[in-house]
Design a protein around this motif. Structure first.
Motif, mmCIF file in Angstrom:
data_model
loop_
_atom_site.group_PDB
_atom_site.id
_atom_site.type_symbol
_atom_site.label_atom_id
_atom_site.label_comp_id
_atom_site.label_asym_id
_atom_site.label_seq_id
_atom_site.Cartn_x
_atom_site.Cartn_y
_atom_site.Cartn_z
ATOM 1 N N ASP A 189 0.817 -1.208 0.000
ATOM 2 C CA ASP A 189 0.000 0.000 0.000
ATOM 3 C C ASP A 189 0.854 1.263 0.000
ATOM 4 O O ASP A 189 0.520 2.258 -0.653
ATOM 5 C CB ASP A 189 -0.918 0.013 1.230
ATOM 6 N N ILE A 235 1.976 2.306 -3.508
ATOM 7 C CA ILE A 235 0.902 2.923 -4.284
ATOM 8 C C ILE A 235 0.753 4.387 -3.896
ATOM 9 O O ILE A 235 0.668 5.274 -4.751
ATOM 10 C CB ILE A 235 -0.416 2.161 -4.075
ATOM 11 N N VAL A 243 -2.658 0.546 -11.464
ATOM 12 C CA VAL A 243 -3.269 1.402 -10.446
ATOM 13 C C VAL A 243 -3.893 2.596 -11.160
ATOM 14 O O VAL A 243 -3.228 3.279 -11.935
ATOM 15 C CB VAL A 243 -2.222 1.889 -9.423
ATOM 16 N N VAL A 279 -5.995 -1.921 -9.008
ATOM 17 C CA VAL A 279 -6.295 -0.979 -7.937
ATOM 18 C C VAL A 279 -6.950 0.252 -8.556
ATOM 19 O O VAL A 279 -6.530 0.723 -9.616
ATOM 20 C CB VAL A 279 -5.009 -0.563 -7.183
ATOM 21 N N ALA A 322 -7.422 5.535 -6.509
ATOM 22 C CA ALA A 322 -6.202 5.819 -5.747
ATOM 23 C C ALA A 322 -6.161 7.311 -5.424
ATOM 24 O O ALA A 322 -5.926 8.144 -6.294
ATOM 25 C CB ALA A 322 -4.971 5.405 -6.548
ATOM 26 N N HIS A 382 -7.152 3.717 -1.235
ATOM 27 C CA HIS A 382 -7.333 3.177 -2.573
ATOM 28 C C HIS A 382 -8.114 1.873 -2.456
ATOM 29 O O HIS A 382 -8.180 1.267 -1.382
ATOM 30 C CB HIS A 382 -5.990 2.947 -3.287
ATOM 31 N N ILE A 391 -8.750 -2.015 -3.791
ATOM 32 C CA ILE A 391 -8.147 -3.151 -4.485
ATOM 33 C C ILE A 391 -9.273 -3.986 -5.068
ATOM 34 O O ILE A 391 -10.011 -4.658 -4.350
ATOM 35 C CB ILE A 391 -7.266 -3.987 -3.540
ATOM 36 N N TYR A 392 -9.418 -3.924 -6.399
ATOM 37 C CA TYR A 392 -10.487 -4.658 -7.067
ATOM 38 C C TYR A 392 -10.141 -6.128 -7.242
ATOM 39 O O TYR A 392 -11.011 -6.989 -7.196
ATOM 40 C CB TYR A 392 -10.771 -4.039 -8.436
ATOM 41 N N ARG A 412 -6.746 -8.783 -6.212
ATOM 42 C CA ARG A 412 -5.380 -9.086 -5.779
ATOM 43 C C ARG A 412 -5.163 -10.579 -5.984
ATOM 44 O O ARG A 412 -5.823 -11.406 -5.342
ATOM 45 C CB ARG A 412 -5.163 -8.727 -4.314
#
Length: 281
Positions: free
Chosen positions: A146, A149, A236, A257, A260, A265, A267-268, A270
């Motif tokens: 994280d 990002i 991202v 992601v 952001a 943000h 996370i769609y 992972r």
């Protein structure tokens, strides 16, 4: 080689216009001043003398754009299949003349696609529904934290000179695993900005497995597909993802992601960590 649009020159992508400034909401006074606008010109992509696509593009980094488009659209599979590339001026815009292998040209002709590009459209000219959603390759997602990002997001604005001057361009950045931005390309079109980045990375022998792409737009199907097609394992986006983008990220096992923003943000998708990492992480 110095050619129109062949190098990253912000001044070549800008125009100055006189505008009327209005203040207030009830017929307030106005005055004139100059404003800086982003250029948007038609750019033809010509393969072995055959015009394939005309895209509305910011006229900078066009060699990288043409190479990136060729890779992300599957016209060529590797930069070495593009033997020559030259940008030149035409009567009504610019043209990028590419010389590709005879095998790739034959495959291109077989697709029978004639694209008419627009700023917000990535599928214009597709002839059949079966062509709209192409198979997507699987990729290897990096172990992205994280903090990386957020670090990249905090740097993005300072790497977008065209956006700072015009407020009209998108940016696509390549970031290392720690979130340090390594490379940025800009364009009035979000797809074009990503293609420019892909072309720039290809010229440098990338992308690497440990980095990720950061885009200043939404994460659409096309943005996910273009990323996966060249081996980018994490994308991202500053704005939301579409449902199809999430489905495609899952199919490719790409880390996706969105939204952001400073301090948060989403996370769609992972990808699951490999068993060895889960056991020893």
């Amino acid at each position: 080689m110095t050619t129109p649009g062949g190098a990253s020159r912000p001044q070549a992508a800008l125009a100055r216009y006189s505008v009327e400034v209005r203040r207030g909401t009830s017929g307030g006074y106005g005055d004139a001043q100059e404003d800086t606008l982003a250029l948007e010109v038609p750019v033809a992509l010509v393969y072995n003398g055959v015009s394939h696509a005309v895209m509305m593009t910011t006229p900078a980094d066009l060699e990288e754009f043409a190479l990136g488009f060729s890779l992300s659209e599957g016209i060529i599979d590797h930069p070495r299949e593009c033997y020559d590339l030259e940008v030149g001026e035409e009567t009504h815009g610019l043209a990028v003349q590419l010389t590709i292998s005879s095998q790739r040209l034959a495959a291109l002709k077989a697709r029978r696609r004639s694209l008419a590009g627009r700023t917000g459209c990535g599928l214009c000219g597709t002839e059949a529904l079966a062509q709209a959603i192409r198979p997507i390759p699987r990729v290897t997602a990096p172990a992205l934290g994280d903090a990386a990002i957020q670090r990249a997001l905090a740097q993005l604005a300072e790497h977008q000179p065209l956006q700072a001057l015009t407020g009209a361009t998108h940016g696509a950045a390549w970031c290392d695993a720690s979130g340090q931005i390594q490379l940025v390309r800009e364009d009035v079109g979000r797809h074009n900005a990503l293609d420019k980045l892909i072309g720039a990375l290809a010229r440098r022998g990338g992308p690497t497995a440990e980095g990720f792409a950061l885009i200043s737009s939404r994460a659409s199907y096309e943005m996910v597909h273009k990323s996966a097609s060249v081996g980018i394992g994490a994308l991202v986006a500053v704005s939301a993802a579409t449902a199809l983008a999430v489905e495609q990220a899952r199919a490719a096992d790409l880390l996706l992601v969105g939204f952001a923003r400073p301090g948060r943000h989403l996370i769609y998708h992972r990808p699951a960590a490999p068993a060895a990492i889960r056991a020893h992480g």
